[in-house]
Design a protein around this motif. Sequence first.
Motif, mmCIF file in Angstrom:
data_model
loop_
_atom_site.group_PDB
_atom_site.id
_atom_site.type_symbol
_atom_site.label_atom_id
_atom_site.label_comp_id
_atom_site.label_asym_id
_atom_site.label_seq_id
_atom_site.Cartn_x
_atom_site.Cartn_y
_atom_site.Cartn_z
ATOM 1 N N VAL A 88 53.630 -19.326 34.599
ATOM 2 C CA VAL A 88 52.193 -19.520 34.446
ATOM 3 C C VAL A 88 51.896 -20.560 33.355
ATOM 4 N N MET A 89 51.142 -21.581 33.721
ATOM 5 C CA MET A 89 50.733 -22.597 32.753
ATOM 6 C C MET A 89 49.652 -22.022 31.841
ATOM 7 N N PRO A 90 49.782 -22.166 30.527
ATOM 8 C CA PRO A 90 48.762 -21.659 29.600
ATOM 9 C C PRO A 90 47.389 -22.274 29.898
ATOM 10 N N ASP A 91 46.358 -21.480 29.715
ATOM 11 C CA ASP A 91 45.003 -21.939 30.018
ATOM 12 C C ASP A 91 44.617 -23.185 29.232
ATOM 13 N N LYS A 92 45.019 -23.249 27.952
ATOM 14 C CA LYS A 92 44.643 -24.407 27.132
ATOM 15 C C LYS A 92 45.272 -25.695 27.669
ATOM 16 N N CYS A 93 46.443 -25.569 28.285
ATOM 17 C CA CYS A 93 47.101 -26.718 28.901
ATOM 18 C C CYS A 93 46.433 -27.047 30.238
ATOM 19 N N LYS A 94 46.175 -26.020 31.012
ATOM 20 C CA LYS A 94 45.566 -26.201 32.332
ATOM 21 C C LYS A 94 44.218 -26.904 32.231
ATOM 22 N N GLN A 95 43.492 -26.637 31.155
ATOM 23 C CA GLN A 95 42.196 -27.270 30.951
ATOM 24 C C GLN A 95 42.311 -28.793 30.974
ATOM 25 N N HIS A 96 43.366 -29.321 30.378
ATOM 26 C CA HIS A 96 43.544 -30.770 30.343
ATOM 27 C C HIS A 96 43.940 -31.329 31.713
ATOM 28 N N PHE A 97 44.714 -30.565 32.469
ATOM 29 C CA PHE A 97 45.074 -31.026 33.812
ATOM 30 C C PHE A 97 43.864 -31.002 34.743
ATOM 31 N N ILE A 98 42.965 -30.055 34.533
ATOM 32 C CA ILE A 98 41.722 -30.024 35.308
ATOM 33 C C ILE A 98 40.863 -31.238 34.958
ATOM 34 N N GLN A 99 40.790 -31.551 33.660
ATOM 35 C CA GLN A 99 40.039 -32.739 33.235
ATOM 36 C C GLN A 99 40.646 -34.003 33.826
ATOM 37 N N ASP A 100 41.962 -34.062 33.831
ATOM 38 C CA ASP A 100 42.687 -35.194 34.428
ATOM 39 C C ASP A 100 42.338 -35.324 35.907
ATOM 40 N N THR A 101 42.319 -34.209 36.620
ATOM 41 C CA THR A 101 41.992 -34.224 38.050
ATOM 42 C C THR A 101 40.548 -34.645 38.282
ATOM 43 N N CYS A 102 39.643 -34.128 37.447
ATOM 44 C CA CYS A 102 38.230 -34.492 37.586
ATOM 45 C C CYS A 102 38.016 -35.982 37.346
ATOM 46 N N LEU A 103 38.681 -36.529 36.335
ATOM 47 C CA LEU A 103 38.565 -37.968 36.073
ATOM 48 C C LEU A 103 39.048 -38.758 37.284
ATOM 49 N N TYR A 104 40.203 -38.400 37.806
ATOM 50 C CA TYR A 104 40.789 -39.117 38.941
ATOM 51 C C TYR A 104 39.906 -39.026 40.179
ATOM 52 N N GLU A 105 39.424 -37.822 40.486
ATOM 53 C CA GLU A 105 38.673 -37.618 41.721
ATOM 54 C C GLU A 105 37.219 -38.074 41.617
ATOM 55 N N CYS A 106 36.616 -37.952 40.438
ATOM 56 C CA CYS A 106 35.168 -38.114 40.321
ATOM 57 C C CYS A 106 34.698 -39.419 39.701
ATOM 58 N N SER A 107 35.514 -40.039 38.840
ATOM 59 C CA SER A 107 35.027 -41.190 38.088
ATOM 60 C C SER A 107 34.799 -42.420 38.951
ATOM 61 N N PRO A 108 33.622 -43.081 38.806
ATOM 62 C CA PRO A 108 33.372 -44.357 39.478
ATOM 63 C C PRO A 108 33.679 -45.545 38.561
ATOM 64 N N ASN A 109 34.330 -45.273 37.425
ATOM 65 C CA ASN A 109 34.538 -46.294 36.388
ATOM 66 C C ASN A 109 35.988 -46.712 36.227
ATOM 67 N N LEU A 110 36.791 -46.520 37.261
ATOM 68 C CA LEU A 110 38.216 -46.855 37.176
ATOM 69 C C LEU A 110 38.559 -48.127 37.949
ATOM 70 N N GLY A 111 37.554 -48.836 38.407
ATOM 71 C CA GLY A 111 37.751 -50.023 39.232
ATOM 72 C C GLY A 111 38.694 -51.077 38.678
ATOM 73 N N PRO A 112 38.604 -51.410 37.376
ATOM 74 C CA PRO A 112 39.495 -52.451 36.850
ATOM 75 C C PRO A 112 40.974 -52.119 36.944
ATOM 76 N N TRP A 113 41.298 -50.836 37.172
ATOM 77 C CA TRP A 113 42.710 -50.430 37.207
ATOM 78 C C TRP A 113 43.147 -49.934 38.580
ATOM 79 N N ILE A 114 42.347 -50.187 39.597
ATOM 80 C CA ILE A 114 42.727 -49.778 40.950
ATOM 81 C C ILE A 114 43.753 -50.753 41.509
ATOM 82 N N ASP A 115 44.799 -50.196 42.087
ATOM 83 C CA ASP A 115 45.897 -50.998 42.617
ATOM 84 C C ASP A 115 46.170 -50.580 44.058
#
Length: 252
Positions: A88-115
């Motif tokens: 089981v991944m600790p909740d405090k760690c999981k919180q950052h992976f959720i944030q990472d996923t939200c940034l990847y899936e939701c952000s419209p501001n990653l255009g300069p780094w799209i490959d």
Amino acid sequence: MGLAYVKMAARWAMLGLLAACMASAAKESVLNMCMDAKHHKTKPGPEGALHGQCAPWKDNACCTAETSKGAHQDQSYLYNFDWNHCGVMPDKCKQHFIQDTCLYECSPNLGPWIDQVDNSWRRERILNVPLCKEDCELWWEACKDAVTCRENWHKGWNWTTGTNRCPRGSTCQLFKYVFPRPADLCEKIWSKSYKYTTEHRGGGRCIQMWFDPANRNPNVAVAKYYAQNGRDASPAPRAVLLLLPAALLSLL
């Protein structure tokens, strides 16, 4: 001879003007865009019901409400990926992976780094997104005592059960041994999707993985800076190709 020279000069002047316009338009186009990937919308827009830690992007998002819910699940339908592959991944760690996923899936501001990529599940990815020092180091600090068996989570898994399992012969180890430094975690875990920087939040030079929804999205200004200056990034090839005028080709 004189008339031919004038015509030639005029053509080159027009060529330069069109090229400059194209470059300017391409820079603008990457400031508000969604990548061509598995769960992304075609264009960003308001999503008032985004779930949990994806909520900061509700005013302008590349994800749907359903995708934002999937981002919070331990074994999400999004990619059938299980955070708990070594216990089981600790909740405090999981919180950052959720944030990472939200940034990847939701952000419209990653255009300069799209490959461009050629995967079965996506045609575009992010590469070397300059992550703020605090975001990377807090992620590492929260996860250093979590456990994993893989350094690069994009590949090398056993998928025979339908979800990711540690491959035969691998060993579950603490993150702090697999990723000795914050930079190792941020840069290696998703195949260099992120780049560790010494830039700080609020400085306009690094992407924040998460921000207070009560405040404006700080990543808008960061994307604009890199689109205009091109440091460590260039406009997305897809945007450039779409903006190439037929008139420019006719002058060549």
